[in-house]
Design a protein around this motif. Structure first.
Motif, PDB file in Angstrom:
ATOM      1  N   UNK A  57       0.851  -1.084   0.037  1.00  0.00           N
ATOM      2  CA  UNK A  57      -0.162  -0.030   0.025  1.00  0.00           C
ATOM      3  C   UNK A  57       1.112   1.297  -0.156  1.00  0.00           C
ATOM      4  N   UNK A  58       1.826   1.291   0.694  1.00  0.00           N
ATOM      5  CA  UNK A  58       2.957   2.527   0.644  1.00  0.00           C
ATOM      6  C   UNK A  58       3.474   2.646  -0.619  1.00  0.00           C
ATOM      7  N   UNK A  59       3.888   1.480  -1.231  1.00  0.00           N
ATOM      8  CA  UNK A  59       4.601   1.460  -2.467  1.00  0.00           C
ATOM      9  C   UNK A  59       3.426   1.957  -3.763  1.00  0.00           C
ATOM     10  N   UNK A  60       2.327   1.662  -3.571  1.00  0.00           N
ATOM     11  CA  UNK A  60       1.223   2.010  -4.873  1.00  0.00           C
ATOM     12  C   UNK A  60       0.392   2.963  -4.521  1.00  0.00           C
ATOM     13  N   UNK A  61       0.566   3.590  -3.249  1.00  0.00           N
ATOM     14  CA  UNK A  61      -0.382   4.607  -3.206  1.00  0.00           C
ATOM     15  C   UNK A  61      -0.303   5.912  -3.893  1.00  0.00           C
ATOM     16  N   UNK A  62       1.049   6.224  -4.339  1.00  0.00           N
ATOM     17  CA  UNK A  62       1.234   7.411  -4.993  1.00  0.00           C
ATOM     18  C   UNK A  62       0.545   7.242  -6.461  1.00  0.00           C
ATOM     19  N   UNK A  63       0.813   5.945  -7.053  1.00  0.00           N
ATOM     20  CA  UNK A  63       0.247   5.569  -8.356  1.00  0.00           C
ATOM     21  C   UNK A  63      -1.248   5.600  -8.334  1.00  0.00           C
ATOM     22  N   UNK A  64      -1.856   5.106  -7.415  1.00  0.00           N
ATOM     23  CA  UNK A  64      -3.404   5.001  -7.238  1.00  0.00           C
ATOM     24  C   UNK A  64      -3.990   6.279  -7.254  1.00  0.00           C
ATOM     25  N   UNK A  65      -3.347   7.364  -6.819  1.00  0.00           N
ATOM     26  CA  UNK A  65      -3.797   8.637  -6.495  1.00  0.00           C
ATOM     27  C   UNK A  65      -3.464   9.676  -7.474  1.00  0.00           C
ATOM     28  N   UNK A  66      -2.535   9.251  -8.548  1.00  0.00           N
ATOM     29  CA  UNK A  66      -1.892  10.119  -9.472  1.00  0.00           C
ATOM     30  C   UNK A  66      -3.020  10.456 -10.445  1.00  0.00           C
ATOM     31  N   UNK A  67      -2.965  11.797 -11.165  1.00  0.00           N
ATOM     32  CA  UNK A  67      -3.775  12.259 -12.138  1.00  0.00           C
ATOM     33  C   UNK A  67      -3.937  11.427 -13.352  1.00  0.00           C
ATOM     34  N   UNK A  79      -2.437  -0.640  -8.871  1.00  0.00           N
ATOM     35  CA  UNK A  79      -2.361   0.289  -7.617  1.00  0.00           C
ATOM     36  C   UNK A  79      -3.404   0.531  -6.986  1.00  0.00           C
ATOM     37  N   UNK A  80      -4.637   0.760  -7.448  1.00  0.00           N
ATOM     38  CA  UNK A  80      -6.123   0.646  -6.874  1.00  0.00           C
ATOM     39  C   UNK A  80      -6.366  -0.782  -6.033  1.00  0.00           C
ATOM     40  N   UNK A  81      -6.137  -1.830  -6.889  1.00  0.00           N
ATOM     41  CA  UNK A  81      -6.247  -3.107  -6.462  1.00  0.00           C
ATOM     42  C   UNK A  81      -5.330  -3.220  -5.002  1.00  0.00           C
ATOM     43  N   UNK A  82      -4.090  -2.812  -5.088  1.00  0.00           N
ATOM     44  CA  UNK A  82      -3.355  -3.113  -3.813  1.00  0.00           C
ATOM     45  C   UNK A  82      -3.612  -2.103  -2.594  1.00  0.00           C
ATOM     46  N   UNK A  83      -4.250  -0.651  -3.135  1.00  0.00           N
ATOM     47  CA  UNK A  83      -4.847  -0.083  -2.136  1.00  0.00           C
ATOM     48  C   UNK A  83      -5.933  -0.544  -1.285  1.00  0.00           C
ATOM     49  N   UNK A  84      -6.637  -1.389  -1.908  1.00  0.00           N
ATOM     50  CA  UNK A  84      -7.959  -2.070  -1.267  1.00  0.00           C
ATOM     51  C   UNK A  84      -7.662  -3.440  -0.926  1.00  0.00           C
ATOM     52  N   UNK A  85      -6.628  -4.157  -1.124  1.00  0.00           N
ATOM     53  CA  UNK A  85      -6.200  -5.396  -0.692  1.00  0.00           C
ATOM     54  C   UNK A  85      -6.468  -5.759   0.760  1.00  0.00           C
ATOM     55  N   UNK A  86      -6.590  -7.074   1.098  1.00  0.00           N
ATOM     56  CA  UNK A  86      -6.546  -7.241   2.595  1.00  0.00           C
ATOM     57  C   UNK A  86      -6.288  -8.582   2.829  1.00  0.00           C
ATOM     58  N   UNK A  87      -5.918  -8.704   3.947  1.00  0.00           N
ATOM     59  CA  UNK A  87      -5.334 -10.250   4.538  1.00  0.00           C
ATOM     60  C   UNK A  87      -6.616 -10.851   4.926  1.00  0.00           C
ATOM     61  N   UNK A  88      -6.699 -12.091   4.325  1.00  0.00           N
ATOM     62  CA  UNK A  88      -7.783 -13.085   4.803  1.00  0.00           C
ATOM     63  C   UNK A  88      -7.217 -14.349   5.246  1.00  0.00           C
ATOM     64  N   UNK A  89      -7.674 -15.019   6.330  1.00  0.00           N
ATOM     65  CA  UNK A  89      -7.385 -16.265   6.510  1.00  0.00           C
ATOM     66  C   UNK A  89      -7.907 -17.314   5.702  1.00  0.00           C
ATOM     67  N   UNK A  90      -7.206 -18.337   5.424  1.00  0.00           N
ATOM     68  CA  UNK A  90      -7.531 -19.273   4.369  1.00  0.00           C
ATOM     69  C   UNK A  90      -8.818 -20.240   4.599  1.00  0.00           C
ATOM     70  N   UNK A  91      -9.158 -20.047   5.942  1.00  0.00           N
ATOM     71  CA  UNK A  91     -10.300 -20.781   6.337  1.00  0.00           C
ATOM     72  C   UNK A  91     -11.505 -20.009   6.668  1.00  0.00           C
ATOM     73  N   UNK A  92     -11.333 -18.721   6.086  1.00  0.00           N
ATOM     74  CA  UNK A  92     -12.378 -17.868   6.195  1.00  0.00           C
ATOM     75  C   UNK A  92     -13.544 -18.137   5.458  1.00  0.00           C
TER      76      UNK A  92
END
Length: 98
Positions: A57-67, A79-92
């Motif tokens: 998220x730190x790496x791609x935040x600039x790209x996700x919000x660039x004009x 970059x937007x996918x990375x911004x909204x990514x989340x960690x999910x347990x495999x047994x969720x």
């Protein structure tokens, strides 16, 4: 903790998951069910997943919000996918198709 409980916890992995893209350029469907999200990376522990998530998220935040027009085509969507990514347990339970 009983040994069988510890063994069950050890079997749980973690997925860094990204939301699917939609038809419109530079859009992601953050409301899509987890069954349609994509596994980007797998981890043994939540801590490993969280560290990778923060780093991405730190790496791609600039790209996700660039004009628009100032970045390489296709990089904004990722970059937007990375911004909204989340960690999910495999047994969720949300990962199981209904």
């Amino acid at each position: 903790m009983k040994p069988r409980h510890a063994a069950a916890l050890a079997l749980v992995g973690w997925y860094l998951m990204v939301p699917p893209l939609v038809d419109e350029p530079y859009k992601v469907n953050t409301e899509a069910p987890l069954t349609s999200w994509k596994v980007y990376q797998t981890f043994s522990t939540l801590d490993e997943c969280d560290k990778s998530l923060v780093s991405m998220q730190d790496k791609y935040q600039h790209t996700a919000s660039a004009p628009l027009g100032t970045i390489k085509k296709g990089s904004r969507a990722f970059a937007l996918q990375m911004t909204f990514a989340q960690c999910v347990a495999s047994d969720d339970p949300r990962l199981k198709a209904k």
